[in-house]
Design a protein around this motif. Structure first.
Motif, short mmCIF file in Angstrom:
data_model
loop_
_atom_site.label_atom_id
_atom_site.label_comp_id
_atom_site.label_asym_id
_atom_site.label_seq_id
_atom_site.Cartn_x
_atom_site.Cartn_y
_atom_site.Cartn_z
N PHE A 96 0.83 -1.20 0.00
CA PHE A 96 0.00 0.00 0.00
C PHE A 96 0.87 1.26 0.00
O PHE A 96 0.58 2.22 -0.70
CB PHE A 96 -0.94 0.03 1.21
N ARG A 97 1.94 1.23 0.79
CA ARG A 97 2.83 2.39 0.86
C ARG A 97 3.43 2.70 -0.51
O ARG A 97 3.44 3.83 -0.95
CB ARG A 97 3.95 2.18 1.89
N SER A 98 3.93 1.66 -1.19
CA SER A 98 4.55 1.94 -2.49
C SER A 98 3.54 2.36 -3.53
O SER A 98 3.85 3.17 -4.38
CB SER A 98 5.35 0.77 -3.02
N ALA A 99 2.33 1.81 -3.45
CA ALA A 99 1.31 2.17 -4.44
C ALA A 99 0.91 3.64 -4.35
O ALA A 99 0.60 4.27 -5.36
CB ALA A 99 0.09 1.28 -4.27
N PHE A 100 0.93 4.20 -3.14
CA PHE A 100 0.46 5.57 -2.95
C PHE A 100 1.58 6.57 -2.66
O PHE A 100 1.31 7.75 -2.45
CB PHE A 100 -0.56 5.62 -1.80
N ALA A 101 2.82 6.12 -2.64
CA ALA A 101 3.93 6.99 -2.26
C ALA A 101 4.06 8.22 -3.17
O ALA A 101 4.18 9.34 -2.68
CB ALA A 101 5.24 6.21 -2.26
N GLY A 102 4.02 8.02 -4.46
CA GLY A 102 4.17 9.15 -5.39
C GLY A 102 3.08 10.19 -5.22
O GLY A 102 3.34 11.39 -5.20
N PHE A 103 1.84 9.72 -5.06
CA PHE A 103 0.70 10.63 -4.88
C PHE A 103 0.85 11.43 -3.59
O PHE A 103 0.68 12.65 -3.58
CB PHE A 103 -0.60 9.83 -4.89
N ALA A 104 1.18 10.74 -2.50
CA ALA A 104 1.32 11.42 -1.21
C ALA A 104 2.47 12.43 -1.24
O ALA A 104 2.33 13.55 -0.74
CB ALA A 104 1.55 10.40 -0.10
N LEU A 105 3.58 12.03 -1.82
CA LEU A 105 4.73 12.93 -1.86
C LEU A 105 4.46 14.15 -2.75
O LEU A 105 4.94 15.24 -2.46
CB LEU A 105 5.98 12.18 -2.33
N SER A 106 3.67 13.96 -3.80
CA SER A 106 3.35 15.11 -4.66
C SER A 106 2.48 16.13 -3.92
O SER A 106 2.49 17.32 -4.24
CB SER A 106 2.66 14.66 -5.94
N LEU A 107 1.73 15.67 -2.92
CA LEU A 107 0.92 16.57 -2.10
C LEU A 107 1.66 17.04 -0.85
O LEU A 107 1.09 17.76 -0.02
CB LEU A 107 -0.38 15.87 -1.68
N HIS A 108 2.91 16.59 -0.69
CA HIS A 108 3.73 16.91 0.48
C HIS A 108 3.08 16.44 1.77
O HIS A 108 3.09 17.14 2.79
CB HIS A 108 4.05 18.42 0.54
N LEU A 109 2.49 15.25 1.74
CA LEU A 109 1.84 14.66 2.91
C LEU A 109 2.56 13.39 3.31
O LEU A 109 3.06 12.66 2.45
CB LEU A 109 0.38 14.31 2.58
N PRO A 110 2.60 13.11 4.61
CA PRO A 110 3.14 11.82 5.02
C PRO A 110 2.25 10.69 4.45
O PRO A 110 1.02 10.78 4.50
CB PRO A 110 3.03 11.85 6.55
#
Length: 186
Positions: free
Chosen positions: A27-41
């Motif tokens: 789950f972390r790898s699947a959503f990592a790019g999206f979360a990082l683009s929003l500057h969210l943990p």
């Protein structure tokens, strides 16, 4: 159900906790790019997927203390396997607190089965996710950091997903009678 938890249920809870931790990196790898683009943990954004597991556990084993026990088992396993990261054993707090929060919601239901009450499951998952994310944020960033407010709001919103998914899976399992002792009217 009432009374102490049975040994076979404890084994099932532990296996459920293991499954949740095995799937966490995916789950972390699947959503990592999206979360990082929003500057969210990442954890606060996909926390709903994390809270799905203890809410489901509380529904499958509707006894007082199930969610807390499940989260404690998750925390111990995460600590032993290094999934708590830099926090080490302190990470156990951010795993266990959501279980305590879910227990507060479960106590509002006479049957103790949160998955039969979607609104409460949603609230339990959202507030549990927020509690875990806030504790994790305070341990990691320190109290009073601006990031913590963003984490709180994001984790409340994403946390609702866990309650929804837990109720959906519980419904599927009960209608199809996949789990022993479950029926449509259970």
């Amino acid at each position: 159900m009432s009374g102490p938890i049975k040994h076979r249920d404890l084994i099932k809870l532990t296996l459920l906790a293991v499954a949740s931790l095995v799937l966490k990196p995916a789950f972390r790898s699947a959503f990592a790019g999206f979360a990082l683009s929003l500057h969210l943990p990442i954890g606060s954004l996909i926390g709903g997927m994390y809270m799905f597991w203890p809410v489901l556990a509380a529904g499958l084993f509707p006894r007082t203390g199930t969610a807390l026990l499940f989260c404690f088992i998750q925390g111990v396993l995460a600590t032993l396997t290094g999934l708590t990261g830099k926090l080490g054993p302190l990470g156990l707090i951010s795993y266990t607190l959501p279980g305590l929060v879910i227990e507060g919601w479960v106590r509002l239901i006479p049957s103790r089965n949160v998955c039969k009450h979607p609104g409460l499951a949603l609230a339990a998952s959202a507030t549990a996710n927020a509690s875990g994310a806030l504790v994790h944020g305070m341990l990691y960033f320190g109290p009073g950091n601006l990031v913590i407010s963003t984490v709180a709001v994001t984790s409340l919103i994403s946390g609702t997903l866990g309650g929804v998914l837990a109720c959906m899976l519980y419904g599927i399992l009960s209608v199809r009678r996949i789990l022993p002792g479950m029926s449509r009217h259970d």
